[in-house]
Design an enzyme around this catalytic site. Structure first.
Site, PDB file in Angstrom:
ATOM      1  N   HIS A  28       0.829  -1.204   0.000  1.00  0.00           N
ATOM      2  CA  HIS A  28       0.000   0.000   0.000  1.00  0.00           C
ATOM      3  C   HIS A  28       0.867   1.258   0.000  1.00  0.00           C
ATOM      4  CE1 HIS A  28      -3.056   2.644   2.297  1.00  0.00           C
ATOM      5  NE2 HIS A  28      -3.549   2.457   1.095  1.00  0.00           N
ATOM      6  N   HIS A  70      -1.615  11.231  -1.983  1.00  0.00           N
ATOM      7  CA  HIS A  70      -2.856  10.711  -1.424  1.00  0.00           C
ATOM      8  C   HIS A  70      -3.861  11.820  -1.136  1.00  0.00           C
ATOM      9  CE1 HIS A  70      -5.621   9.382   1.747  1.00  0.00           C
ATOM     10  NE2 HIS A  70      -5.540   8.198   1.168  1.00  0.00           N
TER      11      HIS A  70
HETATM   12  O1  G3P Z   1      -6.678   1.416  -2.813  1.00  0.00           O
HETATM   13  C1  G3P Z   1      -6.780   0.974  -1.514  1.00  0.00           C
HETATM   14  C2  G3P Z   1      -6.576   2.089  -0.530  1.00  0.00           C
HETATM   15  O2  G3P Z   1      -5.449   2.811  -0.908  1.00  0.00           O
HETATM   16  C3  G3P Z   1      -7.767   3.012  -0.448  1.00  0.00           C
HETATM   17  O3  G3P Z   1      -7.693   3.920   0.587  1.00  0.00           O
HETATM   18  O4  G3P Z   1      -7.305   6.162   1.497  1.00  0.00           O
HETATM   19  O5  G3P Z   1      -5.469   4.506   1.496  1.00  0.00           O
HETATM   20  O6  G3P Z   1      -6.196   5.542  -0.642  1.00  0.00           O
HETATM   21  P1  G3P Z   1      -6.616   5.083   0.738  1.00  0.00           P
HETATM   22 MG    MG Z   2      -4.955   4.550  -2.063  1.00  0.00          MG
END
Ligand code: G3P
Ligand code: MG
Length: 262
Positions: A28, A70
């Site tokens: 992630h 993000h």
């Molecule tokens: O794509 C999965 C995850 O990244 C979604 O949530 O807020 O971490 O972008 P966020």
């Molecule tokens: Mg994400």
């Protein structure tokens, strides 16, 4: 981690009906919280930990460059100020996107989607591009990201997965590059989730992992789609999701949760 868990983490789900080509483990934002998220330093660290697929958050600069960030605003993860999408890339590219994390990453720049695509293609890594539009720019961002993904991976068979919480952005990506895999992101469940994912011709639904239960996993599989989970950082949660026969997991804990060898 106990050996029983190691064995379970190495398990791979059967291939779904839609020829799902991606590994089960996805780092992630590159390497979770171990490096400054969405920077090339993070993707390199995630790769060094054995990961072969990465998630990134992509949005448009004011002059149309797709870059990785993000939040809508710059403050949390850079030394810039204001809405990231309000600035041209020539300005964004001068920002420090590493010092907020730790001194060893001081001076680390923001990355473009092109930077990351080159890294992934050169190393045969898979990529999930989360379309993360600046508010109000869903349609345009979906279109530009899909077009750029099509161009960057045009002569490479290992195409990226496009995903978004923004239905307009996903629809725009569907119209622009229908051949690319799409994932509908859900942080809260909605009654029409399967209908929406079906209309968008998604090959995955990517949920907050707490939303998955056996009936929902069965529903998504019956619709010919894969069940993915974010952001899973605890071994017990992984065990539960494997028992539910979900198909992929996003994690920050690239140090704790090790993917099987490619
Ligand atoms: O794509 C999965 C995850 O990244 C979604 O949530 O807020 O971490 O972008 P966020
Ligand atoms: Mg994400």
């Amino acid at each position: 981690m106990k050996s029983r868990h190691r064995q379970r983490l190495a398990h791979r789900s059967p291939i779904m009906t839609n020829n799902w080509p991606y590994p089960k483990w996805i780092a992630h934002r590159g390497a979770g919280i171990l490096a400054p998220e969405n920077t090339m330093a993070a993707f390199r660290l995630g790769a060094s930990m054995g990961y072969r697929m990465f998630e990134c958050d992509a949005k448009l600069s004011a002059d149309g460059v797709i870059f990785l960030l993000h939040d809508a605003s710059l403050e949390r993860t850079t030394n810039g100020q204001g809405i990231g999408g309000d600035w041209n890339w020539s300005e964004l590219s001068q920002l420090d996107a590493g010092s907020w994390h730790s001194p060893i990453y001081a001076g680390e720049p923001l990355a473009t989607l092109k930077n990351l695509a080159q890294f992934c293609i050169a190393n045969a890594y898979d990529l999930n591009i989360e379309i993360k539009p600046t508010p109000g720019l869903g349609v345009e961002t979906g279109r530009r990201v899909a077009q750029m993904a099509h161009e960057l991976w045009q002569s490479h068979p290992q195409k990226p997965l496009l995903s978004s919480f923004d239905i307009d952005a996903l629809q725009s990506a569907q119209q622009t590059a229908p051949h690319l895999h799409r994932g509908l992101l859900l942080d809260v469940m909605r009654d029409d989730w399967i209908d929406i994912a079906t209309q968008l011709e998604c090959s995955a639904v990517v949920c907050n992992y707490k939303l998955w239960n056996a009936p929902r996993v069965a529903s998504v599989h019956q619709a010919g789609m894969n069940a993915l989970s974010y952001t899973v950082n605890e071994v017990d949660a992984v065990t539960h999701l494997l028992d539910l026969k979900t198909d992929g997991t996003f994690t920050d804990r690239v140090d704790l949760l090790k993917p099987s060898s490619p």
